[in-house]
Design an enzyme around this catalytic site. Structure first.
Site, PDB file in Angstrom:
ATOM      1  N   GLU A 194      16.261  -0.685  -0.539  1.00 49.81           N
ATOM      2  CA  GLU A 194      17.097  -1.190   0.166  1.00 49.81           C
ATOM      3  C   GLU A 194      18.160  -1.574  -0.903  1.00 49.81           C
ATOM      4  O   GLU A 194      19.187  -0.579  -0.133  1.00 49.81           O
ATOM      5  CB  GLU A 194      16.827  -2.598   0.249  1.00 49.81           C
ATOM      6  CG  GLU A 194      15.300  -2.631   0.990  1.00 49.81           C
ATOM      7  CD  GLU A 194      14.379  -3.647   1.239  1.00 49.81           C
ATOM      8  OE1 GLU A 194      15.275  -4.893   0.936  1.00 49.81           O
ATOM      9  OE2 GLU A 194      13.683  -3.573   1.979  1.00 49.81           O
ATOM     10  N   GLU A 215       6.783   1.455  -4.116  1.00 50.25           N
ATOM     11  CA  GLU A 215       7.298   1.314  -3.032  1.00 50.25           C
ATOM     12  C   GLU A 215       6.931   2.844  -1.915  1.00 50.25           C
ATOM     13  O   GLU A 215       8.840   3.227  -2.218  1.00 50.25           O
ATOM     14  CB  GLU A 215       7.852   0.502  -2.642  1.00 50.25           C
ATOM     15  CG  GLU A 215       7.838  -1.032  -3.956  1.00 50.25           C
ATOM     16  CD  GLU A 215       8.350  -2.372  -3.323  1.00 50.25           C
ATOM     17  OE1 GLU A 215       7.312  -3.201  -2.473  1.00 50.25           O
ATOM     18  OE2 GLU A 215       9.515  -1.920  -3.191  1.00 50.25           O
ATOM     19  N   GLY A 243       6.269  -8.221   0.097  1.00 49.07           N
ATOM     20  CA  GLY A 243       7.558  -9.004   0.455  1.00 49.07           C
ATOM     21  C   GLY A 243       7.533  -9.335   1.727  1.00 49.07           C
ATOM     22  O   GLY A 243       7.018 -10.899   1.209  1.00 49.07           O
ATOM     23  N   GLY A 244       7.467  -9.243   3.346  1.00 46.99           N
ATOM     24  CA  GLY A 244       7.445 -10.004   4.479  1.00 46.99           C
ATOM     25  C   GLY A 244       6.097 -11.311   4.251  1.00 46.99           C
ATOM     26  O   GLY A 244       6.055 -12.336   4.480  1.00 46.99           O
ATOM     27  N   SER A 298       4.142  -3.366   3.293  1.00 46.83           N
ATOM     28  CA  SER A 298       3.086  -3.724   4.048  1.00 46.83           C
ATOM     29  C   SER A 298       1.828  -4.518   2.758  1.00 46.83           C
ATOM     30  O   SER A 298       1.202  -4.192   3.979  1.00 46.83           O
ATOM     31  CB  SER A 298       3.464  -2.976   5.230  1.00 46.83           C
ATOM     32  OG  SER A 298       3.982  -2.641   5.588  1.00 46.83           O
ATOM     33  N   ASN A 325       7.982 -10.695  -3.443  1.00 46.76           N
ATOM     34  CA  ASN A 325      10.479  -9.935  -2.597  1.00 46.76           C
ATOM     35  C   ASN A 325      10.067 -11.249  -1.421  1.00 46.76           C
ATOM     36  O   ASN A 325      10.616 -10.501  -0.501  1.00 46.76           O
ATOM     37  CB  ASN A 325      10.104  -8.805  -3.663  1.00 46.76           C
ATOM     38  CG  ASN A 325      12.077  -8.649  -2.485  1.00 46.76           C
ATOM     39  OD1 ASN A 325      12.802  -9.404  -2.969  1.00 46.76           O
ATOM     40  ND2 ASN A 325      11.851  -6.850  -2.735  1.00 46.76           N
ATOM     41  N   TRP A 326      11.401 -12.554  -2.050  1.00 48.03           N
ATOM     42  CA  TRP A 326      12.030 -12.657  -0.779  1.00 48.03           C
ATOM     43  C   TRP A 326      12.961 -11.939   0.045  1.00 48.03           C
ATOM     44  O   TRP A 326      13.036 -12.320   1.312  1.00 48.03           O
ATOM     45  CB  TRP A 326      12.194 -13.866  -0.878  1.00 48.03           C
ATOM     46  CG  TRP A 326      10.669 -15.045  -1.424  1.00 48.03           C
ATOM     47  CD1 TRP A 326       9.392 -14.978  -1.108  1.00 48.03           C
ATOM     48  CD2 TRP A 326      11.296 -16.902  -2.026  1.00 48.03           C
ATOM     49  NE1 TRP A 326       8.888 -15.986  -1.455  1.00 48.03           N
ATOM     50  CE2 TRP A 326      10.045 -17.268  -2.568  1.00 48.03           C
ATOM     51  CE3 TRP A 326      12.348 -17.979  -2.201  1.00 48.03           C
ATOM     52  CZ2 TRP A 326       9.957 -18.659  -2.507  1.00 48.03           C
ATOM     53  CZ3 TRP A 326      11.819 -18.810  -2.430  1.00 48.03           C
ATOM     54  CH2 TRP A 326      10.798 -18.931  -3.212  1.00 48.03           C
ATOM     55  N   LYS A 327      13.104 -10.661  -0.327  1.00 45.69           N
ATOM     56  CA  LYS A 327      14.609 -10.400   0.270  1.00 45.69           C
ATOM     57  C   LYS A 327      15.579 -11.493   0.718  1.00 45.69           C
ATOM     58  O   LYS A 327      15.591 -12.483  -0.436  1.00 45.69           O
ATOM     59  CB  LYS A 327      13.944  -9.502   0.980  1.00 45.69           C
ATOM     60  CG  LYS A 327      13.233  -8.676   0.476  1.00 45.69           C
ATOM     61  CD  LYS A 327      13.444  -7.533   1.429  1.00 45.69           C
ATOM     62  CE  LYS A 327      11.376  -6.568   0.756  1.00 45.69           C
ATOM     63  NZ  LYS A 327      11.106  -5.707   2.027  1.00 45.69           N
ATOM     64  N   HIS A 341      15.627  -1.327  -5.967  1.00 47.01           N
ATOM     65  CA  HIS A 341      14.623  -2.010  -4.912  1.00 47.01           C
ATOM     66  C   HIS A 341      15.222  -0.803  -4.331  1.00 47.01           C
ATOM     67  O   HIS A 341      16.490  -0.685  -4.161  1.00 47.01           O
ATOM     68  CB  HIS A 341      14.968  -3.086  -4.276  1.00 47.01           C
ATOM     69  CG  HIS A 341      13.312  -3.580  -3.181  1.00 47.01           C
ATOM     70  ND1 HIS A 341      13.825  -2.726  -1.918  1.00 47.01           N
ATOM     71  CD2 HIS A 341      12.630  -3.900  -3.070  1.00 47.01           C
ATOM     72  CE1 HIS A 341      13.000  -3.288  -1.110  1.00 47.01           C
ATOM     73  NE2 HIS A 341      11.893  -3.873  -1.894  1.00 47.01           N
ATOM     74  N   GLY A 387       8.122  -2.879   5.131  1.00 46.90           N
ATOM     75  CA  GLY A 387       8.308  -3.908   6.303  1.00 46.90           C
ATOM     76  C   GLY A 387       8.284  -3.098   7.734  1.00 46.90           C
ATOM     77  O   GLY A 387       8.804  -3.879   8.966  1.00 46.90           O
TER      78      GLY A 387
HETATM   79  P1  13P Z   1       6.548  -5.440   2.406  1.00 49.44           P
HETATM   80  O1  13P Z   1       5.701  -5.936   2.165  1.00 49.44           O
HETATM   81  O2  13P Z   1       7.469  -6.707   3.846  1.00 49.44           O
HETATM   82  O3  13P Z   1       6.640  -4.596   3.501  1.00 49.44           O
HETATM   83  O4  13P Z   1       8.393  -5.277   1.408  1.00 49.44           O
HETATM   84  C1  13P Z   1       7.446  -4.560   0.205  1.00 49.44           C
HETATM   85  C2  13P Z   1       9.161  -4.800  -1.131  1.00 49.44           C
HETATM   86  O5  13P Z   1       9.867  -3.822  -0.924  1.00 49.44           O
HETATM   87  C3  13P Z   1       8.760  -5.670  -1.741  1.00 49.44           C
HETATM   88  O6  13P Z   1       9.793  -5.596  -2.283  1.00 49.44           O
END
Ligand code: 13P
Length: 248
Positions: free
Chosen positions: A97, A166, A231-232, A210, A8-10, A95, A172
């Site tokens: 967010e 999640e 994510g990251g 994470s 997930n590149w966000k 998600h 993050g």
């Molecule tokens: P991180 O891997 O950056 O913690 O993000 C997880 C995430 O929200 C994937 O959708």
């Protein structure tokens, strides 16, 4: 069942950065049979680019959200039909967010999952508790409530969704749920799926929060962790590929 590692590149990337990242991933995969199914979920403007770069490769692509509406006067929204035009295999829905910053409710998320499925796109349904909810012993109740809304909406199609657990406090932050903590919640979700579909074992339940090259193997070794939503670490080709390799 093969595990699924989805990035997930966000809200990250650019035409140039995406191309370099995807080319590095594809280069790293050359020759070897991938240890897991893979997908990358990009911001909507880059879906055409992903389609061009990934068509015929072992990596599928998807969106990070989808509208709950079919079409019409919904400025800024992207419909499931539009995602299908760009051959998206997946769409993340719910998600944390989006729940946090865009006020998305369980019912809205469930409608989004339904819209995606109706057009043959697999929704990656995110559930997870905040730190306050965990500390108040609400984890199980929260994730069950979030998943129940989706099961209620998609009914007999429940076996076609992907679920992502999640924990909000792990996203993050560098704080990962321990494999045991994650497994405990995944088992709860599996049991809930079992009550709704004859084939709960066919539903991928991903862990996200994470997850990285160092902790992926121990998380993915848990019986009910069927992959990861990254994510990251999905913004670095080497890290993403190490997580894929850890899924073996
Ligand atoms: P991180 O891997 O950056 O913690 O993000 C997880 C995430 O929200 C994937 O959708």
């Amino acid at each position: 069942m093969k595990k699924l590692i989805a990035g997930n590149w966000k809200m990250n990337g650019s035409l140039a950065a995406n191309e370099a990242l995807v080319r590095a991933m594809l280069h790293g995969l050359k020759g070897a049979a991938p240890a897991a199914d893979m997908a990358l979920c990009a911001p909507a403007p880059y879906l055409a680019q992903l389609q061009a770069l990934l068509l015929g490769s072992p990596i599928a692509w998807g969106a990070q959200d989808v509208s709950a509406h079919e079409q019409g006067a919904y400025t800024g929204e992207v419909s499931a039909a539009m995602l299908r035009d760009f051959a998206c295999r997946y769409a993340i829905v719910g998600h944390s967010e989006r729940r946090q910053y865009h006020g998305e409710t369980d019912v809205l998320v469930a409608t989004k999952a339904q819209r995606a499925l109706a057009l043959g796109i697999t929704p990656i349904v995110c559930v997870g508790e905040t730190l306050a909810e965990r500390e108040a012993d609400q984890t199980e109740a929260v994730v069950k409530r979030q998943l129940a809304a989706v099961i209620h909406a998609v009914a007999h199609c429940t076996s076609e969704i992907v679920v992502a657990y999640e924990p909000v406090w792990a996203i993050g932050t560098g704080k990962t749920a321990t494999p045991e903590m994650a497994q405990q919640v995944h088992a709860v979700l599996r049991a809930q799926l079992a009550a709704a579909t004859q084939h709960p074992e066919r539903v991928h339940i991903l862990y996200g929060g994470s997850m990285n090259a160092a902790n992926a193997a121990s998380l993915l070794a848990q019986p009910d962790i069927d992959g990861g939503l990254i994510g990251g670490a999905s913004l670095k080709a080497a890290d993403f590929l190490q997580i894929v390799a850890a899924a073996q």
